[in-house]
Enzyme design. Sequence first.
Site, PDB file in Angstrom:
ATOM      1  N   CYS A 164     -60.976 -14.356  61.643  1.00  0.00           N
ATOM      2  CA  CYS A 164     -60.025 -14.460  62.761  1.00  0.00           C
ATOM      3  C   CYS A 164     -60.106 -15.829  63.425  1.00  0.00           C
ATOM      4  O   CYS A 164     -59.108 -16.522  63.587  1.00  0.00           O
ATOM      5  CB  CYS A 164     -60.283 -13.374  63.791  1.00  0.00           C
ATOM      6  SG  CYS A 164     -59.864 -11.728  63.211  1.00  0.00           S
ATOM      7  N   HIS A 165     -61.329 -16.228  63.828  1.00  0.00           N
ATOM      8  CA  HIS A 165     -61.449 -17.483  64.562  1.00  0.00           C
ATOM      9  C   HIS A 165     -62.598 -18.342  64.054  1.00  0.00           C
ATOM     10  O   HIS A 165     -63.098 -19.212  64.758  1.00  0.00           O
ATOM     11  CB  HIS A 165     -61.609 -17.220  66.059  1.00  0.00           C
ATOM     12  CG  HIS A 165     -60.513 -16.343  66.600  1.00  0.00           C
ATOM     13  ND1 HIS A 165     -60.675 -14.985  66.729  1.00  0.00           N
ATOM     14  CD2 HIS A 165     -59.258 -16.608  66.995  1.00  0.00           C
ATOM     15  CE1 HIS A 165     -59.559 -14.447  67.189  1.00  0.00           C
ATOM     16  NE2 HIS A 165     -58.675 -15.413  67.353  1.00  0.00           N
TER      17      HIS A 165
END
Lengths: 200, 273, 426
Positions: A164-165
Site C-alpha cells: 500500500c505505502h
Amino acid sequence: MTFGDLDVAHAHTDTQEPTRRDFLYIATGAVTAVGAAAVLWPFIDQMNPDASVQALASIEVDITSVEVGQSLTVMWRGKPVFIRHRTEAEIEEANAVPIGDLPDPIARNANLPADAEATDANRVFATGEAEPRLEWLLMVGVCTHLGCVPLGEQGDYDGWFCPCHGSHYDSAGRIRKGPAPRNLDVPEYEFVSDTLIRVG
Amino acid sequence: MTMRSAKTKAMILTRIAPVALTAAIAAGALAVPAQAAEETHALKSVHFSFDGPFGTFDRGQLQRGYKVYVEVCSSCHSMDLLAFRNLSEEGGPDFTPEQVRVLAADFPREVIDGPDDVGDMFERPGKPSDNFPPPFPNQAAARASNNGALPPDFSVLAKARHAGPEYIYSLLTGYEDAPAHMEMRDGSYYNPYFPGGQISMAPPLSDELVEYTDDSPMTTEQYAKDISAFLMWAAEPKMEERKRIGFQVMVFLVVLGGLLYFTKQKLWRDVEH
Amino acid sequence: MSGHSTIHYKNPVVRWIDTRLPIISTMQVNAMDFPTPKNLNYFWTFGGILTLFLGIQIVTGLILAMHYTAHVSLAFNSVEHIMRDVNYGWLLRYMHANGASFFFIAVYIHIFRGLYYGSYKQPRELLWMIGVVILLLMMATAFMGYVLPWGQMSFWGATVITNLFSAIPLVGTAIVEWLWGGFAVGNPTLNRFYSLHYLLPFVLAAVVFLHIWALHVPGNNNPSGVEVKSDKDTIPFHPYYTVKDFFAIIVFLFFYAAFVFYLPNTLGHTDNYIPANPLVTPAHIVPEWYFLPFYAILRAVPDKLGGVIAMFAAIAVLFVLPWLDTSKVKSATFRPLYRQFFWILVITCIGLGYLGAKPPEGGYVIASRILTIYYFAHFLVILPLLGIFERTKPLPASISESVLAKHGGGGATAAAGAASAPENRG
C-alpha cells in the site's frame, strides 16, 4: 434545557432568596438530565463487540504441517495472523540488527511487558514459556501504517513488504523502512503443545 | 306547560335511544359467542422462582434442567440458538467457565467443523463458543427418525407457547390413558395438554431417570419442573437483567413524574384554565 | 414557513443566523411563544406523546437495523442474536416492538379526542385528513415491521394481508405477485418489506411535519370547541404546555416501561417465536391488536372483495368525516346526543377489536356484522342526521368565559364539561 430558562424567568419576578419553586425547577431539570444520560448508554453500548463476537476472541491453530521456511495465515478476530516457521538464516539476520538501528525499539509483544525491547527473542516470546521458541514467529498481519496486509518473503529485509505505502518489515516483523510507525503487533498466544498454538 | 312536557319527553327519548342501542349491540356481540368456547385443558398451576416482577432463576434448578436436557431431551430436540458459553453468563445456570469447558467437551455429540486442509468436514469436541450440536443434520432427518413428527427446537420454545413453562410442565407430567371414545393414531400417545390430545413423543420422563447430585427429589415432577425452568431461561436469558433495569427505570419515572407534576402545578397555579 | 424573521435578537451570532435562515425565530414563534388555548386538557398531550414515539421508533429501529439480517434463512436467528448477544439488544428490540403498540394506543386516543371535540371541523379539515394519511402510513409501517422477525405470524400475516389485493378483479393476482416478487411470500418479499419499513417512518416524519404545519395555521382546537377570540384565551406554549406535555409523556412512558420490562411479549403473539414455515399455517391467524377492529370488519363481509372494500372504507370514511358531520358545534360538551353516540362508537370499535381476535365462526361473525354495520352507520347516517336534529347547548362566548363558568361551578356547561374532561380540577 427548558428549565434553565424557567429559572431565569422566575428569578426576575421572585425577589426573595432561592425558594422552593427554584429548587423544584432545578431538581426536575437535574433528574431529567440524569435520565437522558442513562438512556443514552444502551444506544452507544450496542455497537460494542457483542457476546458472540467476544466468544470467538481466542482460537487454536494446529502447526504440525508448517515446515521450516513456510508460513501459515489464520483468521483471528477478523484479522490475518501470520505464523512463520523461520529458517536459521532468518533468525540470524534478525539477531544481527542492533536495537539502535530500529525505527521502533519496542517489542510490541502482548506476552511481554509493554516496554520490552525489540530484540529478536522478545519478538517470538509466547506466554507461559521459559525460553522463546525462536523458530516460530507469530504476529498480526496488519501493517501498522494504515491497516493493509503486508506480503510475505518480500521487501528489502527478507521479511514482509506492505504494497500500500511501501513499508518494509524484517524477518522478525519489525519495521525497518517506510511510513509504518510500529513493528507488527504480536498478539497474546501460547503453546498448548508443541504443535498447537492458542491465539488470544 | 304542555309544550314543556312534550319537550322533556322528546329529550328523554333521545337520551334513551342511544343507550338502548348500545345495549342491543352489546347483547348481540357478547351473548352468542359463548357457544364458540374451545375445549381446552387448563394448565396445571405451578410456581416458579422466576414468577413475578422480582423473580429470579434458581441456579441449581437451571443446572439440573441442563442435565435433564442433555441426558433426556437432547437426543431428539435441538437447541440451535444456545451456545455453551451461555451457561456461564450472568443471570443463567451460573456454571463457571471451567465447568462450561468440560460440559462442552462432554456433550453427547461432537461438533462438526471444517473444512480441514483437504476439504473434509470433521468432528471435534465442543468448545464454549460452539452452539449446542443438533441431534439431526436437518428437518427431514429429524422427521425420518421420529415417525414423521418433527421434535421442535427448544431455543425459544418457552416463549413460543402460551404460558410456556406451565405448558411444558403440564405436558411432561400430563400423560394419561386415552379416553375410551378417542381413536388414537399409530405411535401416538394421549396427552390432554397437547393440542389435539395426541402427541408423537412417548412419555420422556420417569422417576430416577436422571441422577441428581444435590438433594432434589429424582421424580418426574421435579425433572419436569427443572427442564421447564431451564427452557424459560434459554428462551429469555436476559430476564434477570431486564427486571433489574426495569425496576430502576420505573423508580426513575415515578420520581421524575412526581417532580414534573409539582413543577406543572406551580407553573399553572396562576393560570385560570 | 415565515419568510423573514420578525424578532430582533440581541445576540449577534443568533441574529446573524436568523436573518439568513429564520430557524430560530420560527422555532420561537411555533414552539415557544405559540399562543395556545389555555383550557386544553390532558387529551391534548397525545400529539407530543406521538411525536416522541415516532422518535423512539426511528432511533431504536435504526439501531436494530445495524444487527438485523433480512434473509429468510437468517432473519429469525438474527432477531434472536439481537435478543441474546448484542449489548442491550433485548432492550432495544422490546422497546421497538412494544413501542409500536404504544404508538397505536396514543394515536387511537388522539383520534378519538379529535372525534369527541370535533377537531376535524372547519377550519381544520385538512389537518384531520393529513392525520388520516399518518394513520395509514403507520399501519403500513407496522405491518411490514411485523413481518421482519420472520416468525409464523410474520409469514402468515404477510400472506393473508397481501392476499387482500388478490380480491381486485382482473389484475388481482398480478398485483399480488408483484408485491411478493414471487409466487408466495418469500425472500424477495422480506427484503422489500425491510426496505420499505426503513423508508416509511421518514415519510411519516415528513407528513407529521405537514400535520403540525397545518395545525399551526388555525391553532389548536380546545375542549370548548370555541375558537380563540382574544389574547386572554391563550397562553404561550412554552413553558406551560411543554411542561404539561412532558409530565404526560412521563406518565405514558411509565405504562410503556411496564410492558417493555415486565410484559414484553404480552402484546405479541407466541406463534411468532416459531420460525416461519410455509407448509404449516397456525391454528388462529391474528394480526397485532391494533389491526383487530379492521380485521373484524374484513371478516364480517362474506364476500372477499366486499370485505377488502369494507376494511379500506372503514378508514376512507374518516377522510370525508368533516363533511359528514353537519353540526356547526364542535365540542361534544355542547352536543348531548352526539356525546352518547360517540361513546357507542368507542364501544363498537373495542367490540370489533375483541371480535377480530376471535375465530370467524358462529356468533362472532354475526356480532362482527352488527358492529360493522353500526360503525358505518355512525358516520354515514347518524352524523349527517344528528347535525340537523340535535338540539345543542348554548356555546360560551369565548374560551375565557367557559373557563370562568367551569370555575364558578354552577352553569350547565360546566357540569357537562366536568363529566367528560379528564382534568377538571383547578
